[in-house]
Write a protein that holds these residues in place. Structure first.
Motif, PDB file in Angstrom:
ATOM      1  N   LYS A 225       0.431  -1.511   0.181  1.00  0.00           N
ATOM      2  CA  LYS A 225       0.209  -0.027   0.240  1.00  0.00           C
ATOM      3  C   LYS A 225       0.892   1.212  -0.129  1.00  0.00           C
ATOM      4  N   TYR A 226       2.423   0.914   0.623  1.00  0.00           N
ATOM      5  CA  TYR A 226       3.298   2.183   0.456  1.00  0.00           C
ATOM      6  C   TYR A 226       4.043   2.003   0.154  1.00  0.00           C
ATOM      7  N   MET A 227       5.091   3.185  -0.083  1.00  0.00           N
ATOM      8  CA  MET A 227       6.514   2.823  -0.314  1.00  0.00           C
ATOM      9  C   MET A 227       6.830   3.340   0.594  1.00  0.00           C
ATOM     10  N   LEU A 228       8.798   3.222   1.106  1.00  0.00           N
ATOM     11  CA  LEU A 228       9.528   4.000   1.726  1.00  0.00           C
ATOM     12  C   LEU A 228      10.849   3.797   1.265  1.00  0.00           C
ATOM     13  N   MET A 229      11.230   5.674   1.524  1.00  0.00           N
ATOM     14  CA  MET A 229      12.794   5.559   0.203  1.00  0.00           C
ATOM     15  C   MET A 229      13.544   5.228   0.925  1.00  0.00           C
ATOM     16  N   PHE A 230      14.485   4.324   0.058  1.00  0.00           N
ATOM     17  CA  PHE A 230      15.559   3.715   0.829  1.00  0.00           C
ATOM     18  C   PHE A 230      17.127   3.401   0.155  1.00  0.00           C
ATOM     19  N   GLY A 231      17.158   4.848   0.351  1.00  0.00           N
ATOM     20  CA  GLY A 231      18.839   5.321  -0.694  1.00  0.00           C
ATOM     21  C   GLY A 231      18.295   5.496  -2.074  1.00  0.00           C
ATOM     22  N   ASN A 232      18.602   4.694  -3.558  1.00  0.00           N
ATOM     23  CA  ASN A 232      17.781   4.822  -4.500  1.00  0.00           C
ATOM     24  C   ASN A 232      16.954   4.027  -5.015  1.00  0.00           C
ATOM     25  N   ALA A 233      16.471   3.009  -3.995  1.00  0.00           N
ATOM     26  CA  ALA A 233      15.687   2.224  -3.676  1.00  0.00           C
ATOM     27  C   ALA A 233      14.507   2.432  -3.066  1.00  0.00           C
ATOM     28  N   TYR A 234      13.191   1.330  -3.972  1.00  0.00           N
ATOM     29  CA  TYR A 234      12.397   1.781  -3.149  1.00  0.00           C
ATOM     30  C   TYR A 234      11.816   0.729  -1.865  1.00  0.00           C
ATOM     31  N   VAL A 235      10.732   0.568  -0.839  1.00  0.00           N
ATOM     32  CA  VAL A 235      10.615  -0.470   0.000  1.00  0.00           C
ATOM     33  C   VAL A 235       9.057  -0.459   0.189  1.00  0.00           C
ATOM     34  N   TYR A 236       9.312  -1.838  -0.275  1.00  0.00           N
ATOM     35  CA  TYR A 236       7.344  -2.027  -0.346  1.00  0.00           C
ATOM     36  C   TYR A 236       6.775  -2.084   0.761  1.00  0.00           C
ATOM     37  N   ILE A 237       5.645  -1.453   1.133  1.00  0.00           N
ATOM     38  CA  ILE A 237       4.738  -2.243   2.601  1.00  0.00           C
ATOM     39  C   ILE A 237       3.377  -2.247   3.043  1.00  0.00           C
ATOM     40  N   ASN A 238       3.090  -2.727   4.306  1.00  0.00           N
ATOM     41  CA  ASN A 238       1.763  -3.610   3.357  1.00  0.00           C
ATOM     42  C   ASN A 238       0.966  -2.354   4.674  1.00  0.00           C
ATOM     43  N   ASN A 239      -0.841  -1.799   5.202  1.00  0.00           N
ATOM     44  CA  ASN A 239      -0.755  -1.263   5.920  1.00  0.00           C
ATOM     45  C   ASN A 239      -0.422  -1.713   7.488  1.00  0.00           C
ATOM     46  N   GLN A 240      -0.262  -3.515   7.400  1.00  0.00           N
ATOM     47  CA  GLN A 240       0.307  -3.858   8.810  1.00  0.00           C
ATOM     48  C   GLN A 240       2.126  -3.156   9.112  1.00  0.00           C
ATOM     49  N   GLY A 241       2.926  -2.266   8.414  1.00  0.00           N
ATOM     50  CA  GLY A 241       4.126  -2.346   8.325  1.00  0.00           C
ATOM     51  C   GLY A 241       4.789  -3.686   7.819  1.00  0.00           C
ATOM     52  N   TYR A 242       5.003  -4.322   7.211  1.00  0.00           N
ATOM     53  CA  TYR A 242       5.344  -5.340   6.721  1.00  0.00           C
ATOM     54  C   TYR A 242       6.247  -5.320   5.131  1.00  0.00           C
ATOM     55  N   ILE A 243       7.298  -5.196   5.363  1.00  0.00           N
ATOM     56  CA  ILE A 243       8.150  -5.208   4.282  1.00  0.00           C
ATOM     57  C   ILE A 243       8.325  -6.020   3.557  1.00  0.00           C
ATOM     58  N   LEU A 244       7.014  -5.883   2.456  1.00  0.00           N
ATOM     59  CA  LEU A 244       7.534  -7.116   1.766  1.00  0.00           C
ATOM     60  C   LEU A 244       7.972  -7.123   0.539  1.00  0.00           C
ATOM     61  N   GLU A 245       9.375  -6.223  -0.027  1.00  0.00           N
ATOM     62  CA  GLU A 245       9.717  -6.038  -1.203  1.00  0.00           C
ATOM     63  C   GLU A 245      10.512  -5.059  -1.110  1.00  0.00           C
ATOM     64  N   ILE A 246      12.198  -4.800  -2.250  1.00  0.00           N
ATOM     65  CA  ILE A 246      13.321  -4.327  -1.999  1.00  0.00           C
ATOM     66  C   ILE A 246      13.399  -3.724  -3.326  1.00  0.00           C
ATOM     67  N   SER A 247      12.782  -3.090  -3.811  1.00  0.00           N
ATOM     68  CA  SER A 247      12.787  -2.264  -5.261  1.00  0.00           C
ATOM     69  C   SER A 247      13.193  -1.513  -5.901  1.00  0.00           C
ATOM     70  N   ASP A 248      14.020  -1.730  -6.847  1.00  0.00           N
ATOM     71  CA  ASP A 248      14.218  -0.498  -7.980  1.00  0.00           C
ATOM     72  C   ASP A 248      13.264   0.103  -8.728  1.00  0.00           C
ATOM     73  N   VAL A 249      11.913  -0.370  -8.632  1.00  0.00           N
ATOM     74  CA  VAL A 249      11.081   0.233  -9.386  1.00  0.00           C
ATOM     75  C   VAL A 249      10.335   0.864  -8.505  1.00  0.00           C
ATOM     76  N   LYS A 250       9.837   2.150  -8.783  1.00  0.00           N
ATOM     77  CA  LYS A 250       8.524   2.412  -8.387  1.00  0.00           C
ATOM     78  C   LYS A 250       7.029   2.368  -8.381  1.00  0.00           C
ATOM     79  N   ALA A 251       6.884   1.984  -7.549  1.00  0.00           N
ATOM     80  CA  ALA A 251       4.908   1.425  -7.935  1.00  0.00           C
ATOM     81  C   ALA A 251       3.948   2.748  -7.615  1.00  0.00           C
ATOM     82  N   GLU A 252       2.979   2.458  -7.910  1.00  0.00           N
ATOM     83  CA  GLU A 252       1.717   4.021  -7.679  1.00  0.00           C
ATOM     84  C   GLU A 252       1.723   3.844  -6.321  1.00  0.00           C
ATOM     85  N   LEU A 253       2.158   4.165  -5.494  1.00  0.00           N
ATOM     86  CA  LEU A 253       1.952   4.170  -4.812  1.00  0.00           C
ATOM     87  C   LEU A 253       2.329   5.304  -3.684  1.00  0.00           C
ATOM     88  N   PRO A 254       1.678   5.306  -2.839  1.00  0.00           N
ATOM     89  CA  PRO A 254       2.230   6.982  -1.955  1.00  0.00           C
ATOM     90  C   PRO A 254       3.870   6.488  -1.327  1.00  0.00           C
TER      91      PRO A 254
END
Length: 367
Positions: A225-254
């Motif tokens: 549902k959301y992303m965190l900025m992690f250097g030049n990468a993006y960290v995908y998280i869900n509504n419960q705050g679980y880190i799902l994936e670390i990716s170089d691709v920017k998704a259409e998420l806040p």
């Protein structure tokens, strides 16, 4: 010379008769004497003409004397207490009746004990029979399991995955480590679930065996549902705050910025720390209110560094909103909609971080 006279014959006769009478009397007297040997006289002791020997007094035992004396005293007391013969008989009858009652009670108690013992024995027999039944059932089950483990009829022929959208079925099967032609009972479902859950996107797993040779795997995935900025990468998280994936691709998420979770803890499968989870809860409230006001799609970034003043960024509108805390959400959303219409096309900042009961929000255009 005087003539001698003869005694008369009568006198001689008299003397003779007297003598005879004396002899007869003496005989009669002899006969008239009392003889103890020949006579029995009631009430008189026998008089023994022989000199009696002195009878030595018998030695009496002192203890016997005391007992006799005590018995005499007891008898005298007993007779004093129960002078009437009828009362003594009544007391004896009562004693006998009491003894009978006591004996009856003893008999009843003994019969009760016997019955209780018999009941215990019956219970023991029943428990033994139950144990034997359960043991036989266990033996049958164990034998069936052994047969199922060894029989090729129960080898896996098909594995079906349901509920997945983000993770492919092939990757889930590879995570499970299940193989075709493997025995269907040759694994524990708990172990398979743990293996599949090693992927951070998997929230829940259910595994069912369909005998004789099919396995169904149903998964529930987490959604980013959301992303965190992690250097030049993006960290995908869900509504419960679980880190799902670390990716170089920017998704259409806040994007959330200003988080406090250390970088070394940013790993797939981990969760944000407690402070960030509290802030994420406020963000979810703000986004729910924005959904009802149709503003959600406009929000591209949220600064959560200050809990008392969240900053929303709307890139398409070229505006920032100083939102304040997560209170008065419906009122703030009304002001956002109003100011966005009034300041459409103008770049600047909307100020809502104030007491709305005393002050009105305003827009400051960027120079």
């Amino acid at each position: 010379m005087p003539r001698a006279t003869k005694e008369p014959v009568k006198n001689k006769k008299n003397t003779k008769s007297k003598k005879k009478a004396k002899l007869v009397n003496e005989d009669n007297n002899k006969n008239d004497k009392f003889s103890f040997d020949e006579e029995i006289v009631i009430g008189l002791k026998r008089i023994d003409e022989r000199p009696k020997e002195k009878i030595k007094p018998k030695k009496t035992n002192a203890k016997k004397k005391k007992q006799d004396d005590s018995n005499i005293i007891i008898k005298s007391k007993y007779m004093q207490n129960y002078e009437n013969h009828d009362e003594i008989i009544d007391t004896e009858k009562k004693k006998n009746s009491n003894k009978k009652k006591a004996n009856n009670k003893r008999k009843s108690s003994s019969s009760k004990k016997i019955k209780q013992n018999q009941a215990k024995m019956k219970r023991k027999k029943r428990t033994i029979l139950k144990v034997i039944k359960w043991l036989t059932l266990l033996a049958i089950v164990i034998a069936g399991i052994v047969y199922a483990m060894l029989s090729p009829i129960f080898n896996i022929k098909e594995i079906v995955v349901n509920g997945n959208s983000k993770i492919s079925s092939e990757s889930i099967i590879s995570l499970s480590e299940l193989n075709i032609d493997e025995n269907i009972f040759n694994f524990r479902t708990s172990n398979i679930i743990e293996k599949i859950k090693s992927n951070a996107y998997i929230d829940d797993v259910q595994i069912k065996r369909e005998l004789p040779d099919k396995i169904n795997i149903t998964v529930t995935e987490r959604v980013a549902k959301y992303m965190l900025m992690f250097g030049n990468a993006y960290v995908y998280i869900n509504n419960q705050g679980y880190i799902l994936e670390i990716s170089d691709v920017k998704a259409e998420l806040p994007i959330l910025i200003g988080y406090s979770t250390p970088h070394e803890n940013i790993l797939e499968g981990n969760r944000l720390q407690e402070e960030d989870l509290e802030k994420l809860n406020d963000v979810l409230k703000i986004m729910d209110a924005a959904t009802s006001s149709k503003i959600t799609d406009l929000i591209t970034q949220i600064d959560i560094s200050d809990k008392s003043n969240y900053i929303l960024k709307l890139e398409k509108e070229k505006k920032e909103i100083y939102f304040g805390d997560a209170t008065n959400l419906s009122t703030k959303m009304l002001w956002i909609n109003k100011l966005l219409k009034e300041e459409k096309g103008n770049e600047g900042i909307l100020y809502l971080n104030m007491n709305l009961n005393s002050k009105s929000p305003y827009f400051r255009e960027k120079v």
